[in-house]
Design a protein around this motif. Sequence first.
Motif, short mmCIF file in Angstrom:
data_model
loop_
_atom_site.label_atom_id
_atom_site.label_comp_id
_atom_site.label_asym_id
_atom_site.label_seq_id
_atom_site.Cartn_x
_atom_site.Cartn_y
_atom_site.Cartn_z
N ARG A 1 51.87 32.58 39.57
CA ARG A 1 51.24 33.68 39.18
C ARG A 1 49.46 33.32 39.79
N SER A 2 49.02 33.92 40.47
CA SER A 2 47.88 33.62 41.19
C SER A 2 46.80 33.87 40.44
N THR A 3 45.73 32.80 40.58
CA THR A 3 44.36 32.82 39.89
C THR A 3 43.23 33.12 40.94
N GLY A 4 43.58 33.54 42.13
CA GLY A 4 42.70 33.64 43.34
C GLY A 4 41.84 34.93 43.09
N ALA A 5 40.73 34.70 43.91
CA ALA A 5 39.70 35.89 43.51
C ALA A 5 39.82 36.90 44.38
N TYR A 6 40.84 37.71 44.41
CA TYR A 6 41.16 38.96 45.11
C TYR A 6 40.34 40.23 44.85
N PRO A 7 39.90 40.94 45.77
CA PRO A 7 39.26 42.39 45.34
C PRO A 7 39.94 43.08 44.26
N ASN A 8 39.32 43.73 43.39
CA ASN A 8 39.80 44.51 42.51
C ASN A 8 40.03 45.92 42.93
N THR A 9 40.95 45.98 44.19
CA THR A 9 41.29 47.06 44.81
C THR A 9 42.89 47.29 44.83
N GLU A 10 43.51 48.25 45.42
CA GLU A 10 44.70 48.38 45.89
C GLU A 10 45.27 47.37 46.73
N PHE A 11 44.36 47.26 48.06
CA PHE A 11 44.59 46.61 49.07
C PHE A 11 44.52 44.84 48.48
N GLY A 12 43.53 44.63 47.55
CA GLY A 12 43.40 43.31 46.89
C GLY A 12 44.65 42.84 46.19
N ARG A 13 45.08 43.77 45.24
CA ARG A 13 46.19 43.52 44.52
C ARG A 13 47.52 43.33 45.39
N ASN A 14 47.87 44.24 46.45
CA ASN A 14 48.79 43.99 47.23
C ASN A 14 48.81 42.57 47.98
N LEU A 15 47.78 41.97 48.58
CA LEU A 15 47.59 40.88 48.96
C LEU A 15 47.84 39.96 47.92
N LYS A 16 47.51 40.18 46.77
CA LYS A 16 47.74 39.05 45.62
C LYS A 16 49.22 38.90 45.41
N THR A 17 49.98 40.20 45.42
CA THR A 17 51.31 40.07 45.28
C THR A 17 52.00 39.33 46.39
N THR A 18 51.59 39.50 47.44
CA THR A 18 52.27 38.86 48.72
C THR A 18 52.08 37.45 48.53
N ALA A 19 50.91 37.01 48.09
CA ALA A 19 50.67 35.35 47.98
C ALA A 19 51.64 35.02 46.80
N GLU A 20 51.79 35.63 45.77
CA GLU A 20 52.61 35.28 44.80
C GLU A 20 54.13 35.04 45.18
N LEU A 21 54.44 36.19 45.98
CA LEU A 21 55.82 35.98 46.45
C LEU A 21 56.06 34.75 47.38
N ILE A 22 55.01 34.72 48.12
CA ILE A 22 55.37 33.32 49.21
C ILE A 22 55.27 32.10 48.45
N ASN A 23 54.34 31.94 47.52
CA ASN A 23 54.04 30.72 46.78
C ASN A 23 55.26 30.65 45.84
N SER A 24 55.95 31.55 45.57
CA SER A 24 56.90 31.32 44.51
C SER A 24 58.57 30.95 45.39
N GLY A 25 58.13 30.92 46.75
CA GLY A 25 59.29 30.38 47.50
C GLY A 25 60.24 31.83 48.03
N VAL A 26 59.84 33.08 47.94
CA VAL A 26 60.57 34.03 48.44
C VAL A 26 60.96 33.81 49.92
N GLU A 27 61.95 34.20 50.31
CA GLU A 27 62.54 33.94 51.92
C GLU A 27 62.22 34.83 52.76
N ALA A 28 61.50 35.58 52.62
CA ALA A 28 60.67 36.78 53.47
C ALA A 28 60.13 36.19 54.79
#
Length: 402
Positions: A236-263
Amino acid sequence: MPATRREFLRTSALASTLLLVPKFLHALDRGPGLSNATSARRLIVVQLGGGNDGLNTVIPYKNDLYYRARPTLGIKEAEGILALEKDLGLHPALKGLKGLYDQGQLAVLNSVGYPNPDRSHFRSMDIWQSGSSAEQVISTGWLGRYLDADGSGCPHPYHALEVDDTLSLALKGALRKGLAVKNPAKFHQISQNHLLAQVSKETTPAHHDQVDYLYQTLAETASSADYLYEKSKIYRSTGAYPNTEFGRNLKTTAELINSGVEARVYYLALAGFDTHVRQQEQQQRLLADLGEGLAALADDLQRNNQWANTLVLVFSEFGRRVAQNASRGTDHGTANNVFLLGGALQRKGVLNEAPDLANLDQGDLRHQIDFRSIYAAILRDWLDADDTAILGPGFERMKLFS
């Protein structure tokens, strides 16, 4: 068509009703994934929808022709332009990108486009997403064809993820497609909900192949939903992403990568750049979202040792006209800038000359770089794929990684 079958087809098209798949199809669930998933190189594509104004993004602030064409829309040095090199500077809202530039983690390419440019949002976006010429119509995307390629090592839908509700052409291949997932938990919940019990194998023989194909598609998507949901719990990211749809999508991306998703591929979009009127306010807001969001992503991945094997490509389907219009905006143009970001860039900074404002094509920028030369370099030199097989011949790879 009976209501139950019509409902099945509608929902299966969204790949969101996947329970009760016949047990024999669970053999399709997950074979071998990518080896060393956390260290494999990945690509994140950020699409700026609507045609971002490149001249007010990477600003030729020492060129008088720029200010003559934009007497009120041109951004002046005193307004906080973030100086780069070659008499260019970033829009004042792009402080996040300037920080990455200062760290050697940003590359800027000017005047990127293609011959015979199309000013239609839809057609030009199709060209960029498919990797076609202006004279071709191709039904597959350049990254979809990468998934199809024998050496991609991407047999599962989750190997290419679009953080959105719908899948773009870019991730659609002839044999394989990526997966559109905006929220792994919601996607998993939907996938477990309701419908396959309504579909029976007791259909007419003529429909067996269609139903088999749908069952297989549903099984693969159900398995991917399970996989992504379980992985998404890890980080679960604690990064300071913008509170926008794009910011939330970037946060989701980082969480998937940092969780080891094989994408190997992630695809995101930031829309709203069709700035025919009152451009200054709208573009400033969007560019702030872009710069702050990408800086947060870079920081998040760097703290988890994932930034050095990540490349971010930022593009828009076209730029804007050089001259401002009468509505404090700009109209559809042609060539534009492209950004590359990453923790292991070998070429960084401004990689080519500023747009030539003294040599326009009927008021538009002439392209210096064909976008497919960038794609070719990414495919061959970053993703270790056969760029010629995917894009076709005739595109000299740019030297981006050496």
